[in-house]
Design an enzyme around this catalytic site. Structure first.
Site, PDB file in Angstrom:
ATOM      1  N   SER A 147       0.877  -1.347  -0.115  1.00  0.00           N
ATOM      2  CA  SER A 147      -0.109  -0.023  -0.029  1.00  0.00           C
ATOM      3  C   SER A 147       0.754   1.303   0.093  1.00  0.00           C
ATOM      4  O   SER A 147       2.084   1.244   0.565  1.00  0.00           O
ATOM      5  CB  SER A 147      -0.987   0.027   1.147  1.00  0.00           C
ATOM      6  OG  SER A 147      -1.497   1.256   1.479  1.00  0.00           O
ATOM      7  N   TYR A 160      -3.352  -1.085  10.155  1.00  0.00           N
ATOM      8  CA  TYR A 160      -3.514  -1.068   8.768  1.00  0.00           C
ATOM      9  C   TYR A 160      -1.847  -0.735   8.191  1.00  0.00           C
ATOM     10  O   TYR A 160      -1.296  -1.522   7.410  1.00  0.00           O
ATOM     11  CB  TYR A 160      -4.511  -0.204   8.013  1.00  0.00           C
ATOM     12  CG  TYR A 160      -4.382  -0.555   6.385  1.00  0.00           C
ATOM     13  CD1 TYR A 160      -5.114  -1.572   5.868  1.00  0.00           C
ATOM     14  CD2 TYR A 160      -3.858   0.424   5.699  1.00  0.00           C
ATOM     15  CE1 TYR A 160      -5.094  -1.755   4.412  1.00  0.00           C
ATOM     16  CE2 TYR A 160      -3.730   0.062   4.331  1.00  0.00           C
ATOM     17  CZ  TYR A 160      -4.528  -0.830   3.718  1.00  0.00           C
ATOM     18  OH  TYR A 160      -4.428  -1.035   2.417  1.00  0.00           O
TER      19      TYR A 160
HETATM   20  N1  LIG Z   1      -8.475   0.281  -2.430  1.00  0.00           N
HETATM   21  C1  LIG Z   1      -7.249   0.929  -2.178  1.00  0.00           C
HETATM   22  O1  LIG Z   1      -7.407   1.985  -2.345  1.00  0.00           O
HETATM   23  C2  LIG Z   1      -6.089   0.196  -1.746  1.00  0.00           C
HETATM   24  C3  LIG Z   1      -4.865   0.866  -1.581  1.00  0.00           C
HETATM   25  C4  LIG Z   1      -3.770   0.187  -1.176  1.00  0.00           C
HETATM   26  C5  LIG Z   1      -3.852  -1.177  -0.863  1.00  0.00           C
HETATM   27  N2  LIG Z   1      -4.950  -1.865  -0.792  1.00  0.00           N
HETATM   28  C6  LIG Z   1      -5.036  -3.400  -0.700  1.00  0.00           C
HETATM   29  O2  LIG Z   1      -5.515  -4.148  -1.792  1.00  0.00           O
HETATM   30  C7  LIG Z   1      -6.081  -5.120  -1.326  1.00  0.00           C
HETATM   31  C8  LIG Z   1      -7.554  -5.448  -1.937  1.00  0.00           C
HETATM   32  O3  LIG Z   1      -8.338  -4.268  -1.232  1.00  0.00           O
HETATM   33  P1  LIG Z   1      -9.498  -3.719  -2.001  1.00  0.00           P
HETATM   34  O4  LIG Z   1      -9.592  -2.375  -1.847  1.00  0.00           O
HETATM   35  O5  LIG Z   1      -9.838  -4.565  -3.309  1.00  0.00           O
HETATM   36  O6  LIG Z   1     -10.660  -4.126  -0.559  1.00  0.00           O
HETATM   37  P2  LIG Z   1     -11.980  -5.001  -0.849  1.00  0.00           P
HETATM   38  O7  LIG Z   1     -12.603  -4.579  -1.646  1.00  0.00           O
HETATM   39  O8  LIG Z   1     -12.498  -4.961   0.638  1.00  0.00           O
HETATM   40  O9  LIG Z   1     -11.392  -6.355  -0.846  1.00  0.00           O
HETATM   41  C9  LIG Z   1     -10.905  -7.007   0.037  1.00  0.00           C
HETATM   42  C10 LIG Z   1     -10.579  -8.718  -0.489  1.00  0.00           C
HETATM   43  O10 LIG Z   1     -10.154  -9.363   0.694  1.00  0.00           O
HETATM   44  C11 LIG Z   1     -11.141 -10.654   1.134  1.00  0.00           C
HETATM   45  N3  LIG Z   1     -10.801 -10.942   2.308  1.00  0.00           N
HETATM   46  C12 LIG Z   1     -10.812 -10.130   3.354  1.00  0.00           C
HETATM   47  N4  LIG Z   1     -10.704 -10.810   4.534  1.00  0.00           N
HETATM   48  C13 LIG Z   1     -10.262 -12.083   4.438  1.00  0.00           C
HETATM   49  C14 LIG Z   1     -10.418 -13.244   4.766  1.00  0.00           C
HETATM   50  N5  LIG Z   1     -10.175 -13.366   6.288  1.00  0.00           N
HETATM   51  N6  LIG Z   1     -10.086 -14.375   4.076  1.00  0.00           N
HETATM   52  C15 LIG Z   1     -10.218 -14.430   2.722  1.00  0.00           C
HETATM   53  N7  LIG Z   1     -10.305 -13.149   2.136  1.00  0.00           N
HETATM   54  C16 LIG Z   1     -10.505 -12.110   2.742  1.00  0.00           C
HETATM   55  C17 LIG Z   1     -12.363 -10.056   0.658  1.00  0.00           C
HETATM   56  O11 LIG Z   1     -13.402 -11.015   0.438  1.00  0.00           O
HETATM   57  P3  LIG Z   1     -14.284 -11.702   1.594  1.00  0.00           P
HETATM   58  O12 LIG Z   1     -14.834 -10.422   2.473  1.00  0.00           O
HETATM   59  O13 LIG Z   1     -15.270 -12.292   0.754  1.00  0.00           O
HETATM   60  O14 LIG Z   1     -13.415 -12.771   2.489  1.00  0.00           O
HETATM   61  C18 LIG Z   1     -12.276  -9.332  -0.583  1.00  0.00           C
HETATM   62  O15 LIG Z   1     -12.269 -10.061  -1.636  1.00  0.00           O
HETATM   63  C19 LIG Z   1      -5.892  -5.150   0.230  1.00  0.00           C
HETATM   64  O16 LIG Z   1      -4.779  -5.909   0.859  1.00  0.00           O
HETATM   65  C20 LIG Z   1      -5.751  -3.712   0.458  1.00  0.00           C
HETATM   66  O17 LIG Z   1      -5.122  -3.625   1.799  1.00  0.00           O
HETATM   67  C21 LIG Z   1      -6.196  -1.227  -1.408  1.00  0.00           C
END
Ligand SMILES: NC(=O)c1ccc[n+]([C@@H]2O[C@H](COP(=O)([O-])OP(=O)(O)OC[C@H]3O[C@@H](n4cnc5c(N)ncnc54)[C@H](OP(=O)(O)O)[C@@H]3O)[C@@H](O)[C@H]2O)c1
Length: 255
Positions: A147, A160
């Site tokens: 991130s 986080y």
């Molecule tokens: N969006 C941003 O701007 C951003 C920026 C930097 C980094 N990131 C990183 O990118 C990654 C994806 O984030 P996103 O923005 O796409 O968020 P999101 O839409 O909330 O997706 C998170 C994913 O992780 C899965 N997950 C969460 N807890 C889990 C568990 N206990 N077991 C298995 N799967 C799990 C969720 O599925 P279920 O809930 O169905 O399990 C979902 O598919 C994360 O690591 C986040 O920190 C995001």
């Protein structure tokens, strides 16, 4: 030819958190480049929908493997099931993650543990389970999702930020240890992208304004803008790249 090096035909990618958001976009990009896709997360319905969409759009195989990756007992069986289904795993995208927002003085042990359990502990043990298979084969690509918060700090997300700092360092640690086994370990560090994970920020006019002002491109990222970096890191085109954290942040960390 150089563009051929970016192709992922006959490769198999396991994408954690692949049902929605960034994981869904990265899985789709890998399939468009030729890979078959294994998706894991807790929500079976989202995984099924995404697997169907990928298969229809790309003609690649896409199969769902529901699991809670904070439960270490579920990790090995998922990896075994993917290996039974596809015979190998060439690429792991370690993307599953969560966030809990609260002032540091009000942060509870439960909030802290929830974030760490998936963002760092789950990510490591998934890498370990897939790493065993990759070490045996003498090849593999691991792409951790770090991130912007791996490099900078902002208020209200202490766990986080600590977890994403940890993922950047874990990437370097595994890269150095597993290079001898032909495994490249890198991380993509996204800036601010529109997903469920950032919904609270998108909905807060003041935080939204601060973010858009600060990003040199003055906008949020679209998840498709992460696909090129992921395909590159999964492909032969990045064969001598390991231990790197690649920021895809609209220039934030350059300011
Ligand atoms: N969006 C941003 O701007 C951003 C920026 C930097 C980094 N990131 C990183 O990118 C990654 C994806 O984030 P996103 O923005 O796409 O968020 P999101 O839409 O909330 O997706 C998170 C994913 O992780 C899965 N997950 C969460 N807890 C889990 C568990 N206990 N077991 C298995 N799967 C799990 C969720 O599925 P279920 O809930 O169905 O399990 C979902 O598919 C994360 O690591 C986040 O920190 C995001």
């Amino acid at each position: 030819m150089i563009l051929d090096d970016f192709r992922l035909d006959d490769r198999v990618a396991l994408v954690t958190g692949g049902g929605r958001g960034i994981g869904r976009a990265l899985a789709t990009g890998l399939a468009e480049a030729g890979a078959d896709i294994a998706l894991t997360a807790r929500s079976e319905e989202q995984l099924l929908r995404t697997a169907d969409e990928i298969a229809v759009a790309t003609g690649r195989r896409a199969v769902e493997f529901p699991a809670d990756l904070t439960d270490l007992a579920q990790i090995e069986p998922v990896v075994d099931a993917v290996l039974r289904e596809f015979g190998k795993i060439d690429i792991l995208v370690n993307n599953a993650g969560t966030i809990n927002r609260a002032p540091a003085l009000e942060y509870t042990p439960q909030m802290w543990d929830e974030v760490m359990a998936i963002n760092i502990r789950g990510a490591f043990f998934v890498a370990q389970a897939v790493g065993r298979h990759m070490v045996d084969r003498g090849r593999g690509r691991i792409i951790n999702i770090a991130s912007l918060l791996s490099a900078i700090g902002v208020p209200l997300i202490p766990a986080y930020t600590a977890s994403k700092g940890g993922i950047a360092q874990l990437t370097k640690s595994l890269a150095v240890e597993w290079a001898q086994h032909g495994i490249n370990v890198n991380a993509i560090a996204p800036g601010y992208f529109r997903t469920d994970n950032t919904q609270a920020l998108q909905d807060d006019p003041e935080r939204n304004r601060i973010i858009v002002e600060r990003v040199p491109f003055h906008r949020w990222g679209d998840v498709r803008e992460l696909q090129g970096t992921c395909v590159w890191l999964a492909s032969d085109a990045s064969s001598f790249v390991t231990g790197q954290v690649i920021f895809v942040d609209g220039g934030w960390t350059a300011t």
